[in-house]
Design a protein around this motif. Structure first.
Motif, PDB file in Angstrom:
ATOM      1  N   PRO A 179     -15.287  54.624  74.017  1.00 37.60           N
ATOM      2  CA  PRO A 179     -14.805  56.128  74.413  1.00 37.60           C
ATOM      3  C   PRO A 179     -14.453  56.139  75.800  1.00 37.60           C
ATOM      4  N   PRO A 180     -13.338  57.044  76.174  1.00 37.08           N
ATOM      5  CA  PRO A 180     -13.223  57.253  77.581  1.00 37.08           C
ATOM      6  C   PRO A 180     -14.225  58.417  77.907  1.00 37.08           C
ATOM      7  N   PRO A 181     -14.575  58.420  79.118  1.00 35.45           N
ATOM      8  CA  PRO A 181     -15.821  59.183  79.774  1.00 35.45           C
ATOM      9  C   PRO A 181     -15.070  60.575  79.774  1.00 35.45           C
ATOM     10  N   PRO A 182     -15.699  61.876  79.607  1.00 36.28           N
ATOM     11  CA  PRO A 182     -15.232  63.155  79.737  1.00 36.28           C
ATOM     12  C   PRO A 182     -14.749  63.496  81.255  1.00 36.28           C
ATOM     13  N   GLY A 183     -13.418  63.814  81.243  1.00 36.65           N
ATOM     14  CA  GLY A 183     -12.892  64.090  82.707  1.00 36.65           C
ATOM     15  C   GLY A 183     -11.766  63.001  82.986  1.00 36.65           C
ATOM     16  N   SER A 184     -11.882  62.067  82.391  1.00 38.39           N
ATOM     17  CA  SER A 184     -10.779  60.987  82.886  1.00 38.39           C
ATOM     18  C   SER A 184      -9.467  61.182  82.150  1.00 38.39           C
ATOM     19  N   LYS A 185      -8.246  60.784  82.847  1.00 40.45           N
ATOM     20  CA  LYS A 185      -7.122  60.932  82.528  1.00 40.45           C
ATOM     21  C   LYS A 185      -6.874  60.427  80.876  1.00 40.45           C
ATOM     22  N   LEU A 221     -14.338  50.789  87.138  1.00 36.34           N
ATOM     23  CA  LEU A 221     -14.436  52.052  86.033  1.00 36.34           C
ATOM     24  C   LEU A 221     -16.219  52.179  85.747  1.00 36.34           C
ATOM     25  N   LYS A 222     -16.953  51.388  86.255  1.00 33.85           N
ATOM     26  CA  LYS A 222     -18.418  51.283  85.950  1.00 33.85           C
ATOM     27  C   LYS A 222     -18.574  51.000  84.408  1.00 33.85           C
ATOM     28  N   VAL A 223     -17.719  50.013  84.080  1.00 26.78           N
ATOM     29  CA  VAL A 223     -18.244  49.400  82.673  1.00 26.78           C
ATOM     30  C   VAL A 223     -19.093  48.467  82.748  1.00 26.78           C
TER      31      VAL A 223
END
Length: 249
Positions: free
Chosen positions: A98-104, A30-32
């Motif tokens: 926060p979830p990245p834009p474009g993720s489910k 997830l590149k976290v």
């Protein structure tokens, strides 16, 4: 914000090692950004982890096992809760990120906050592929609407209209069938009466002929003898008288 993952690099438990690898591998995918903190080589890390895991999250012996996950000072959970969040597509919410834009997960979060959206478009939560899919869906909807406007009302109604027509035709057919049946019965009665009359007619003619013959025969019996028939008798009598006179002479 940095995600802290407390783990034991020298753990003798294969299950613990596997759980640690799963958590770290998924965060890297997830590149976290995260910071691995070893409790096997650092006593401070061990003590801090044990003190900051909530009491209700600790096992019955009071000693939490790695991996344990924190967002700065806030406790996120252990491997089991992390796995459940992954299955529910809610890892970012689990980590407090926060979830990245474009993720489910971003799309689902937007839907939860804003409800269903119109025309298949989701703002601030779709990637290019999803935008293309939404655009195609909109074009299909437009084409469908255009076709609906061009198609006659009868075809749009489909089976309902067909059923209505069939019902009307069926009603008319039923009435016509009833009228035809009555006409057929009436015609049959007339044919029967005519056949009876035709049967009686020869009998009447024969009776009339027999009566006529009887009357003719009766008339012949009752008819008087004609003068022509009486004349020969008179002549015979005269001849006889003359013959007798001649004999007497």
């Amino acid at each position: 914000m940095v995600i802290k993952v407390f783990l034991a690099s020298s753990s003798g438990s294969t299950a613990i090692k596997k759980k640690q690898q799963d958590v770290l591998g998924f965060l890297e995918a997830l590149k976290v950004d995260y910071a691995p903190l070893d409790i096997a080589c650092n006593e401070d890390n061990r003590m801090w982890m044990r003190e900051n895991v909530p009491v209700e999250k600790k096992p019955t012996n009071g000693i939490p096992l790695p991996p344990q996950i924190f967002n700065e000072e806030s406790y996120c959970g252990d491997y089991e809760t992390f796995f459940d969040a992954k299955e529910d597509n809610a890892v970012y919410a689990f980590l407090g990120l926060p979830p990245p834009p474009g993720s489910k997960e971003a799309k689902e979060a937007y839907l939860l906050e804003n409800g269903p959206v119109e025309n298949g478009t989701i703002v601030n939560g779709t990637d290019d592929a999803e935008d293309e899919e939404n655009l195609e869906a909109e074009e299909e909807n437009i084409d469908d609407d255009t076709l609906k406007r061009e198609v006659p009302m009868e075809e749009c109604n489909g089976d309902e209209h067909t059923e209505e027509v069939e019902a009307e035709v069926g009603g008319e057919t039923g009435e016509e069938a009833a009228e035809e049946k009555v006409a057929e019965e009436k015609e049959a009665v007339e044919d029967t009466e005519e056949s009876l009359e035709n049967t009686k007619a020869p009998v009447k003619e024969e009776e009339a002929q027999e009566e006529a013959e009887d009357e003719e025969a009766k008339g012949e019996d009752d008819q008087p003898v004609s003068e022509e028939e009486e004349a020969p008798e008179e002549e015979e009598e005269e001849v006889t008288e003359e013959a007798e006179e001649e004999e007497d002479e």
